[in-house]
Design an enzyme around this catalytic site. Sequence first.
Site, PDB file in Angstrom:
ATOM      1  N   GLU A   1      17.841  16.058   9.440  1.00  0.00           N
ATOM      2  CA  GLU A   1      16.783  16.320   8.166  1.00  0.00           C
ATOM      3  C   GLU A   1      17.650  16.906   7.247  1.00  0.00           C
ATOM      4  O   GLU A   1      17.574  16.400   5.947  1.00  0.00           O
ATOM      5  CB  GLU A   1      15.560  16.875   8.519  1.00  0.00           C
ATOM      6  CG  GLU A   1      14.975  16.151   9.541  1.00  0.00           C
ATOM      7  CD  GLU A   1      13.282  16.680   9.673  1.00  0.00           C
ATOM      8  OE1 GLU A   1      12.678  15.607  10.439  1.00  0.00           O
ATOM      9  OE2 GLU A   1      13.193  17.697   9.573  1.00  0.00           O
TER      10      GLU A   1
ATOM     11  N   ASP B   1       8.950  28.936  22.094  1.00  0.00           N
ATOM     12  CA  ASP B   1      10.764  28.855  22.319  1.00  0.00           C
ATOM     13  C   ASP B   1      11.139  29.870  22.987  1.00  0.00           C
ATOM     14  O   ASP B   1      12.344  29.868  23.595  1.00  0.00           O
ATOM     15  CB  ASP B   1      11.096  29.197  20.835  1.00  0.00           C
ATOM     16  CG  ASP B   1      11.021  27.915  19.972  1.00  0.00           C
ATOM     17  OD1 ASP B   1      10.475  26.945  20.197  1.00  0.00           O
ATOM     18  OD2 ASP B   1      11.561  27.972  18.709  1.00  0.00           O
TER      19      ASP B   1
HETATM   20  C1  LIG Z   1      14.519  24.479  10.546  1.00  0.00           C
HETATM   21  C2  LIG Z   1      13.828  24.426  11.672  1.00  0.00           C
HETATM   22  C3  LIG Z   1      12.989  22.867  11.791  1.00  0.00           C
HETATM   23  C4  LIG Z   1      12.235  22.517  12.838  1.00  0.00           C
HETATM   24  N1  LIG Z   1      11.421  21.441  12.856  1.00  0.00           N
HETATM   25  C5  LIG Z   1      10.595  21.048  13.816  1.00  0.00           C
HETATM   26  C6  LIG Z   1       9.988  19.842  13.970  1.00  0.00           C
HETATM   27  O1  LIG Z   1       9.988  18.886  12.981  1.00  0.00           O
HETATM   28  N2  LIG Z   1       9.063  19.553  14.714  1.00  0.00           N
HETATM   29  C7  LIG Z   1       8.779  20.517  15.852  1.00  0.00           C
HETATM   30  O2  LIG Z   1       7.935  20.335  16.529  1.00  0.00           O
HETATM   31  N3  LIG Z   1       9.575  21.633  15.932  1.00  0.00           N
HETATM   32  C8  LIG Z   1      10.402  21.920  14.903  1.00  0.00           C
HETATM   33  N4  LIG Z   1      11.161  23.055  14.942  1.00  0.00           N
HETATM   34  C9  LIG Z   1      10.803  23.952  16.118  1.00  0.00           C
HETATM   35  C10 LIG Z   1       9.406  24.698  15.898  1.00  0.00           C
HETATM   36  O3  LIG Z   1       9.604  25.370  14.792  1.00  0.00           O
HETATM   37  C11 LIG Z   1       9.450  25.884  16.959  1.00  0.00           C
HETATM   38  O4  LIG Z   1       9.675  25.259  18.266  1.00  0.00           O
HETATM   39  C12 LIG Z   1       8.154  26.596  16.768  1.00  0.00           C
HETATM   40  O5  LIG Z   1       8.133  27.290  15.791  1.00  0.00           O
HETATM   41  C13 LIG Z   1       8.094  27.611  18.081  1.00  0.00           C
HETATM   42  O6  LIG Z   1       7.014  28.467  18.139  1.00  0.00           O
HETATM   43  P1  LIG Z   1       6.944  29.828  18.668  1.00  0.00           P
HETATM   44  O7  LIG Z   1       5.461  30.334  18.556  1.00  0.00           O
HETATM   45  O8  LIG Z   1       7.410  29.904  19.903  1.00  0.00           O
HETATM   46  O9  LIG Z   1       7.964  30.498  17.738  1.00  0.00           O
HETATM   47  P2  LIG Z   1       7.985  30.849  15.893  1.00  0.00           P
HETATM   48  O10 LIG Z   1       7.006  29.823  15.309  1.00  0.00           O
HETATM   49  O11 LIG Z   1       9.253  31.009  15.598  1.00  0.00           O
HETATM   50  O12 LIG Z   1       7.188  32.337  15.845  1.00  0.00           O
HETATM   51  C14 LIG Z   1       7.644  33.485  16.321  1.00  0.00           C
HETATM   52  C15 LIG Z   1       6.862  34.533  15.781  1.00  0.00           C
HETATM   53  O13 LIG Z   1       7.059  35.848  16.470  1.00  0.00           O
HETATM   54  C16 LIG Z   1       7.562  36.888  15.323  1.00  0.00           C
HETATM   55  N5  LIG Z   1       8.397  37.706  16.085  1.00  0.00           N
HETATM   56  C17 LIG Z   1       9.764  37.633  16.600  1.00  0.00           C
HETATM   57  N6  LIG Z   1      10.039  38.731  17.234  1.00  0.00           N
HETATM   58  C18 LIG Z   1       9.184  39.694  17.077  1.00  0.00           C
HETATM   59  C19 LIG Z   1       8.987  40.977  17.358  1.00  0.00           C
HETATM   60  N7  LIG Z   1       9.875  41.761  18.070  1.00  0.00           N
HETATM   61  N8  LIG Z   1       7.868  41.762  16.611  1.00  0.00           N
HETATM   62  C20 LIG Z   1       7.067  41.071  16.088  1.00  0.00           C
HETATM   63  N9  LIG Z   1       7.186  39.694  15.679  1.00  0.00           N
HETATM   64  C21 LIG Z   1       7.937  39.191  16.116  1.00  0.00           C
HETATM   65  C22 LIG Z   1       8.235  35.784  14.432  1.00  0.00           C
HETATM   66  O14 LIG Z   1       8.214  36.669  13.008  1.00  0.00           O
HETATM   67  C23 LIG Z   1       7.632  34.877  14.203  1.00  0.00           C
HETATM   68  O15 LIG Z   1       6.532  34.773  13.237  1.00  0.00           O
HETATM   69  C24 LIG Z   1      11.919  23.526  13.709  1.00  0.00           C
HETATM   70  C25 LIG Z   1      12.438  24.711  13.960  1.00  0.00           C
HETATM   71  C26 LIG Z   1      13.379  25.010  12.742  1.00  0.00           C
HETATM   72  C27 LIG Z   1      13.864  26.322  12.691  1.00  0.00           C
END
Ligand SMILES: Cc1cc2nc3c(=O)[nH]c(=O)nc-3n(C[C@H](O)[C@H](O)[C@H](O)COP(=O)(O)OP(=O)(O)OC[C@H]3O[C@@H](n4cnc5c(N)ncnc54)[C@H](O)[C@@H]3O)c2cc1C
Length: 415
Positions: A170, A301
Amino acid sequence: MQKPPHVIIIGAGFGGLTAAKRLAKAPVQITLIDKRNYHLFQPLLYQVAIAGLTPSQIAYPLRTIFRRQKNLTVLMDEVTGVDFQAKQVQTASQTFAYDYLVLAVGSRTNFFGMKSIQANGHEIKDVSSAIATRNYLLTVFEQAARATDAALRRALLTFVIVGGGPTGVETAGALSELIHLVLTKDFPRMDFKDARVVLVEASPHLMPNVYPRNLQAATLQLLRRKGVSVRLRAKVTGFDGKRVQLDVGDPIPAHTLIWTAGVQAAKLAETIEVDKGNGGRVRVKATLQLPGYPEVYVVGDAAYFEDEAGQPLPLLATVAQQQAQRAAENIRQELRARPPQPFSYKDPGLLATIGRNAAVARLGGISFSGLLAWLIWVGLHIYRLIGFRNRLVVLLNWAWDYFFYDSQARLITKE
Ligand SMILES: Cc1cc2nc3c(=O)[nH]c(=O)nc-3n(C[C@H](O)[C@H](O)[C@H](O)COP(=O)(O)OP(=O)(O)OC[C@H]3O[C@@H](n4cnc5c(N)ncnc54)[C@H](O)[C@@H]3O)c2cc1C
């Protein structure tokens, strides 16, 4: 009166946000801790890096999202450790006791120990790295406009993107369009025949392990049509800021490298002494509970979860959201003294855009590419943004860019 059980959710990304909302009506008290005060829609982060959108259009304040959720307190703080025995979460200044914990801390970039790439390359993982990438890209064009040496100008205008997964694809397509459709107008006296975007992927296919073969081929074709040079079966091994080293062939003279080729669990996962899978992701049971600690759930993740075929689930927002729904439901089950249920991922399909009128999709078991896939991509991404205002602004922004070959955020915001 007995206090309701205390649920701590660490991380307000896709996983944490979903878990918090799913527990809105449960008889629990929730503390949602995130080091940021906003939820970030990461799938559109690359648009911030290529000057298409501003951060506020793809992020939303957590306190606004949860304004009306009575059983939830938002806390902006960074969690530095978890004591599973004592059932306590530590931040730099405070310690909190929990009855249930949902760990949804997400991931960070993995440079696989390649220090030169980490030091000289760029990543697109959070708002600050996306803005840094945007500033750098736009600055490089200003330098190229001043350059009198042809070889230097060519190296300044060569942009290497590493990783042929969705983010790399992308970003490559969007950057190529930014250069050829927008910046050519901003720099009318610059010779753009020198400008090129090179996408390097180690495996023989783009979108490896994710897309079916026909969509991998369609992605390659669409990218080439957008003017992106694709180098398959090549590994980037180093970058000194001026030359990109590969494991095969000559180095590429280039001043820009954007690394999208690796992901590992967030830093907090590193500090936790539990069983880990690939990329330091925390291994969980079928119910998403941490082995030995049934009151702890890990989602998104940060979690390592294998499907029926023994393959780890991809790092996708949809996986994080579905796991968070299951974790929240399992906490509710436990509150009713019922056993937690195993998680099973329902694949909603895949979508990635390669630029205007071009996307690849696999929906309902059918693979297709082109304009229809792109329209679905646009509609779905606008729908999934949080906040009506953000949806409207992004829609207007994209419509403007589409009709006027423009991009809104071409500002270099550093001194
Ligand atoms: C550039 C990019 C493009 C993407 N495109 C897609 C897509 O098109 N389709 C798709 O399905 N997925 C996509 N993804 C993947 C998707 O964004 C992730 O799989 C998703 O965000 C995972 O969700 P999560 O809740 O596990 O983590 P996240 O959404 O990353 O959230 C983690 C949160 O934890 C917080 N955090 C971390 N450590 C700490 C700590 N020690 N103390 C307090 N807070 C903390 C962070 O600040 C964050 O807000 C993309 C990722 C990126 C980087």
